[in-house]
Write a protein that holds these residues in place. Structure first.
Motif, PDB file in Angstrom:
ATOM      1  N   LYS A 126      12.044   7.085   1.067  1.00  0.00           N
ATOM      2  CA  LYS A 126      11.278   7.807   0.588  1.00  0.00           C
ATOM      3  C   LYS A 126      10.191   6.945   0.668  1.00  0.00           C
ATOM      4  CE  LYS A 126      13.432  10.246  -2.723  1.00  0.00           C
ATOM      5  NZ  LYS A 126      14.654   9.674  -2.210  1.00  0.00           N
ATOM      6  N   LEU A 127      10.362   5.633   1.707  1.00  0.00           N
ATOM      7  CA  LEU A 127       9.433   5.120   1.966  1.00  0.00           C
ATOM      8  C   LEU A 127       8.431   5.485   3.059  1.00  0.00           C
ATOM      9  CD1 LEU A 127      10.662   1.179   1.711  1.00  0.00           C
ATOM     10  CD2 LEU A 127       8.271   2.356  -0.191  1.00  0.00           C
ATOM     11  N   ILE A 128       9.143   6.542   4.334  1.00  0.00           N
ATOM     12  CA  ILE A 128       9.023   7.013   5.198  1.00  0.00           C
ATOM     13  C   ILE A 128       7.839   8.087   5.111  1.00  0.00           C
ATOM     14  CG2 ILE A 128       9.216   8.314   7.273  1.00  0.00           C
ATOM     15  CD1 ILE A 128      11.571   6.877   7.423  1.00  0.00           C
ATOM     16  N   TYR A 129       7.568   8.711   3.722  1.00  0.00           N
ATOM     17  CA  TYR A 129       7.264   9.558   3.022  1.00  0.00           C
ATOM     18  C   TYR A 129       6.014   9.835   3.382  1.00  0.00           C
ATOM     19  CZ  TYR A 129       6.200  13.918   0.026  1.00  0.00           C
ATOM     20  OH  TYR A 129       6.149  15.233  -0.244  1.00  0.00           O
ATOM     21  N   PRO A 130       5.039   8.817   2.486  1.00  0.00           N
ATOM     22  CA  PRO A 130       3.636   8.859   2.705  1.00  0.00           C
ATOM     23  C   PRO A 130       3.103   8.845   4.063  1.00  0.00           C
ATOM     24  CG  PRO A 130       4.424   7.097   0.354  1.00  0.00           C
ATOM     25  CD  PRO A 130       5.453   7.740   1.988  1.00  0.00           C
ATOM     26  N   SER A 131       3.657   7.793   5.225  1.00  0.00           N
ATOM     27  CA  SER A 131       3.429   8.082   6.727  1.00  0.00           C
ATOM     28  C   SER A 131       2.777   8.839   7.365  1.00  0.00           C
ATOM     29  CB  SER A 131       3.876   7.043   7.639  1.00  0.00           C
ATOM     30  OG  SER A 131       4.038   5.542   6.598  1.00  0.00           O
ATOM     31  N   MET A 132       4.581  10.010   6.856  1.00  0.00           N
ATOM     32  CA  MET A 132       4.511  11.036   7.623  1.00  0.00           C
ATOM     33  C   MET A 132       3.333  12.190   6.576  1.00  0.00           C
ATOM     34  SD  MET A 132       8.666  12.035   7.304  1.00  0.00           S
ATOM     35  CE  MET A 132       8.351  13.575   6.623  1.00  0.00           C
ATOM     36  N   GLN A 133       2.577  11.847   5.539  1.00  0.00           N
ATOM     37  CA  GLN A 133       2.173  13.286   4.362  1.00  0.00           C
ATOM     38  C   GLN A 133       0.749  12.630   5.753  1.00  0.00           C
ATOM     39  OE1 GLN A 133       1.705  13.142   0.778  1.00  0.00           O
ATOM     40  NE2 GLN A 133       0.376  14.420   0.860  1.00  0.00           N
ATOM     41  N   MET A 137       4.651  11.318  -4.875  1.00  0.00           N
ATOM     42  CA  MET A 137       5.707  12.244  -5.053  1.00  0.00           C
ATOM     43  C   MET A 137       6.176  12.522  -5.995  1.00  0.00           C
ATOM     44  SD  MET A 137       7.249   9.317  -1.491  1.00  0.00           S
ATOM     45  CE  MET A 137       9.011  11.168  -1.507  1.00  0.00           C
ATOM     46  N   GLY A 138       5.765  11.770  -7.215  1.00  0.00           N
ATOM     47  CA  GLY A 138       6.267  11.983  -8.637  1.00  0.00           C
ATOM     48  C   GLY A 138       7.069  11.056  -8.587  1.00  0.00           C
ATOM     49  N   ARG A 139       7.156   9.602  -7.627  1.00  0.00           N
ATOM     50  CA  ARG A 139       7.784   8.818  -7.875  1.00  0.00           C
ATOM     51  C   ARG A 139       7.262   6.781  -8.411  1.00  0.00           C
ATOM     52  NH1 ARG A 139      12.988   9.870  -6.589  1.00  0.00           N
ATOM     53  NH2 ARG A 139      13.100  11.631  -5.866  1.00  0.00           N
ATOM     54  N   LYS A 140       7.451   6.294  -9.492  1.00  0.00           N
ATOM     55  CA  LYS A 140       7.003   5.344  -9.795  1.00  0.00           C
ATOM     56  C   LYS A 140       6.664   4.432  -8.658  1.00  0.00           C
ATOM     57  CE  LYS A 140       6.867   6.501 -13.790  1.00  0.00           C
ATOM     58  NZ  LYS A 140       5.039   7.544 -14.367  1.00  0.00           N
ATOM     59  N   GLU A 141       6.042   3.713  -8.454  1.00  0.00           N
ATOM     60  CA  GLU A 141       5.663   2.521  -7.546  1.00  0.00           C
ATOM     61  C   GLU A 141       7.410   1.422  -7.458  1.00  0.00           C
ATOM     62  OE1 GLU A 141       2.644  -1.139  -6.731  1.00  0.00           O
ATOM     63  OE2 GLU A 141       2.230   0.568  -7.465  1.00  0.00           O
ATOM     64  N   GLY A 142       7.497   0.983  -8.860  1.00  0.00           N
ATOM     65  CA  GLY A 142       8.592  -0.162  -8.841  1.00  0.00           C
ATOM     66  C   GLY A 142      10.120   0.539  -8.840  1.00  0.00           C
ATOM     67  N   ASP A 143      10.086   1.720  -8.623  1.00  0.00           N
ATOM     68  CA  ASP A 143      11.642   1.972  -8.959  1.00  0.00           C
ATOM     69  C   ASP A 143      12.213   1.808  -7.710  1.00  0.00           C
ATOM     70  OD1 ASP A 143      14.026   3.656  -8.970  1.00  0.00           O
ATOM     71  OD2 ASP A 143      12.791   5.633  -8.725  1.00  0.00           O
ATOM     72  N   ARG A 194       0.599  -1.594  -0.048  1.00  0.00           N
ATOM     73  CA  ARG A 194       0.132   0.173   0.259  1.00  0.00           C
ATOM     74  C   ARG A 194       1.357   0.896   0.021  1.00  0.00           C
ATOM     75  NH1 ARG A 194      -5.536   2.029   2.016  1.00  0.00           N
ATOM     76  NH2 ARG A 194      -5.232   3.554   0.628  1.00  0.00           N
ATOM     77  N   ILE A 195       1.848   1.373   0.848  1.00  0.00           N
ATOM     78  CA  ILE A 195       2.968   2.206   0.720  1.00  0.00           C
ATOM     79  C   ILE A 195       3.458   2.303  -0.554  1.00  0.00           C
ATOM     80  CG2 ILE A 195       5.239   3.457   1.239  1.00  0.00           C
ATOM     81  CD1 ILE A 195       2.710   3.725   3.200  1.00  0.00           C
ATOM     82  N   ARG A 196       3.478   1.981  -0.866  1.00  0.00           N
ATOM     83  CA  ARG A 196       4.508   1.907  -2.869  1.00  0.00           C
ATOM     84  C   ARG A 196       3.891   2.337  -3.197  1.00  0.00           C
ATOM     85  NH1 ARG A 196       9.395  -0.306  -4.137  1.00  0.00           N
ATOM     86  NH2 ARG A 196      10.413  -1.504  -2.615  1.00  0.00           N
ATOM     87  N   ARG A 197       2.365   1.906  -3.248  1.00  0.00           N
ATOM     88  CA  ARG A 197       1.445   2.599  -4.450  1.00  0.00           C
ATOM     89  C   ARG A 197       0.938   3.830  -4.300  1.00  0.00           C
ATOM     90  NH1 ARG A 197      -1.676  -2.207  -2.924  1.00  0.00           N
ATOM     91  NH2 ARG A 197      -2.946  -0.995  -1.535  1.00  0.00           N
ATOM     92  N   THR A 198       1.181   3.940  -2.832  1.00  0.00           N
ATOM     93  CA  THR A 198       0.870   5.856  -2.483  1.00  0.00           C
ATOM     94  C   THR A 198       2.401   6.691  -2.928  1.00  0.00           C
ATOM     95  OG1 THR A 198      -0.200   4.962  -0.819  1.00  0.00           O
ATOM     96  CG2 THR A 198       0.346   7.152  -0.458  1.00  0.00           C
ATOM     97  N   LEU A 199       2.855   6.167  -3.286  1.00  0.00           N
ATOM     98  CA  LEU A 199       4.203   6.688  -3.702  1.00  0.00           C
ATOM     99  C   LEU A 199       4.336   7.545  -4.517  1.00  0.00           C
ATOM    100  CD1 LEU A 199       7.705   4.289  -4.008  1.00  0.00           C
ATOM    101  CD2 LEU A 199       6.595   6.302  -1.669  1.00  0.00           C
ATOM    102  N   THR A 200       3.735   7.482  -5.870  1.00  0.00           N
ATOM    103  CA  THR A 200       2.667   8.585  -6.908  1.00  0.00           C
ATOM    104  C   THR A 200       2.489   9.887  -5.671  1.00  0.00           C
ATOM    105  OG1 THR A 200       0.579   7.618  -6.675  1.00  0.00           O
ATOM    106  CG2 THR A 200       2.227   6.769  -8.215  1.00  0.00           C
TER     107      THR A 200
END
Length: 349
Positions: A160-167, A147-153, A139-145
């Protein structure tokens, strides 16, 4: 102002409201609820970010909301903005304050909050961890978009994985009733709502406004991928661009005749010109049909789709209207140029 009038203001021009039932209950219970929108201070403000968001912030404030604008400096650091230089990011944050004041947000109803202020609190990191614990890695990986990031990067660093939970934690740390952003922030808001439901926290109402495509056009199948970005100066109109620059950029903009889908010039008309100017005047010689006056986007789209209006005539009219709408912004920065000047100097280095 009655509840229905306040609801109409909140919903005006929005792509999505989750949920209207929750909004009705909120406005019936609170005279001055709290809303928030977050920005990474990472460059110059363009019209899609500035004009649409500022207009909605002003509507929220008119509806009685107190709005926090989060200047997400550490989020920008995680996302490698401004070369990861936190001092430059903070200069960009001061400039963003100017941008939104220039665009007319009410300084008595708006709070500018730095993410730095939140992360100094122990309870903030507790919220980050609890949200992370309530969310799967996929779920966190899917949310990386967001940030303008790709899920599979696979090459991105672990921060970067901390970012969605911070937001998501930002929303709860600020104690807001409504989280607002463009459609590109939907996944973060839904993460916050889902986590809140699991953790027994009061989940925020989510409000999203449309995205505008970059001037060069883009992926019609993915509006987030095609959205206007400050990373390409000629693909975006900046809020303090001169009338000459606005006209120059629009002259080169993607605007296929008779086609409104994925057309950035038509999107500017739909989401900025008509909501904020109320009309669009086309000036052209009599031999090409003479002047035209439109008072609704639907009327303009019908004429444009029927190929009764040439793209260049449309571009010239939009350029003139935007120049007029942005005149107060240019005046603001003429009187208070310090932070914009710093931003321009950093761009040139």
């Amino acid at each position: 102002m009655n509840t229905q009038e306040r609801i109409d203001l909140v919903k005006r021009g929005a792509s999505e409201l989750i949920t209207e039932k929750e909004l009705i209950k909120l406005l019936e219970e609170k005279e001055n609820p709290k809303a928030y929108i977050g920005f990474e201070p990472s460059g110059l403000v363009h019209i899609a970010q500035g004009m649409i968001c500022a207009a909605k912030i002003k509507e929220l404030e008119k509806a009685g909301f107190r709005v926090s604008i989060l200047l997400a400096d550490w989020h920008a650091f995680i996302n490698d903005k401004m070369g990861g230089d936190i001092e430059k990011i903070r200069v960009a944050g001061e400039y963003m304050k100017d941008a939104f004041l220039a665009l007319g947000v009410d300084p008595t109803m708006t709070d500018f909050v730095w993410a730095s202020e939140l992360i100094d609190r122990a309870d903030y990191w507790e919220k980050v961890l609890r949200i992370a614990k309530s969310s799967s890695l996929s779920r966190i990986r899917r949310t990386l978009t967001i940030m303008g990031r790709k899920e599979g990067d696979e090459n991105m660093d672990t921060s970067k994985l901390i970012y969605p939970s911070m937001q998501a934690a930002d929303i709860y740390a600020l104690g807001v009733d409504l989280a607002y952003g463009g459609m590109d922030q939907r996944k973060a808001h839904m993460l916050a709502r889902d986590a809140g439901e699991k953790l027994g926290w009061k989940k925020p109402i989510a409000l999203h406004t449309p995205l505008i495509s970059g001037l060069k056009g883009g992926n019609r199948m993915d509006p987030v991928d095609a959205k206007m970005s400050k990373s390409d100066p000629d693909a975006a109109i900046l809020i303090h661009d001169s009338p000459k620059d606005i006209k120059r950029k629009l002259k080169k903009a993607y605007c296929p005749e008779g086609d409104a889908e994925g057309n950035p010039v038509m999107e500017i008309c739909r989401y900025i010109v008509f909501p904020q100017a109320g009309h669009l005047t086309i000036e052209r010689p009599e031999k090409w049909g003479g002047n035209m006056e439109f008072t609704s986007y639907e009327e303009l789209e019908r004429v444009f789709m029927n190929r009764e209006l040439h793209p260049m005539d449309l571009k010239n009219a939009v350029a003139a209207t935007l120049a007029d709408l942005l005149a107060p912004v240019r005046k603001y920065f003429e009187n208070k140029p310090e932070n914009l000047k710093k931003m321009m100097e950093m761009r040139q280095k």
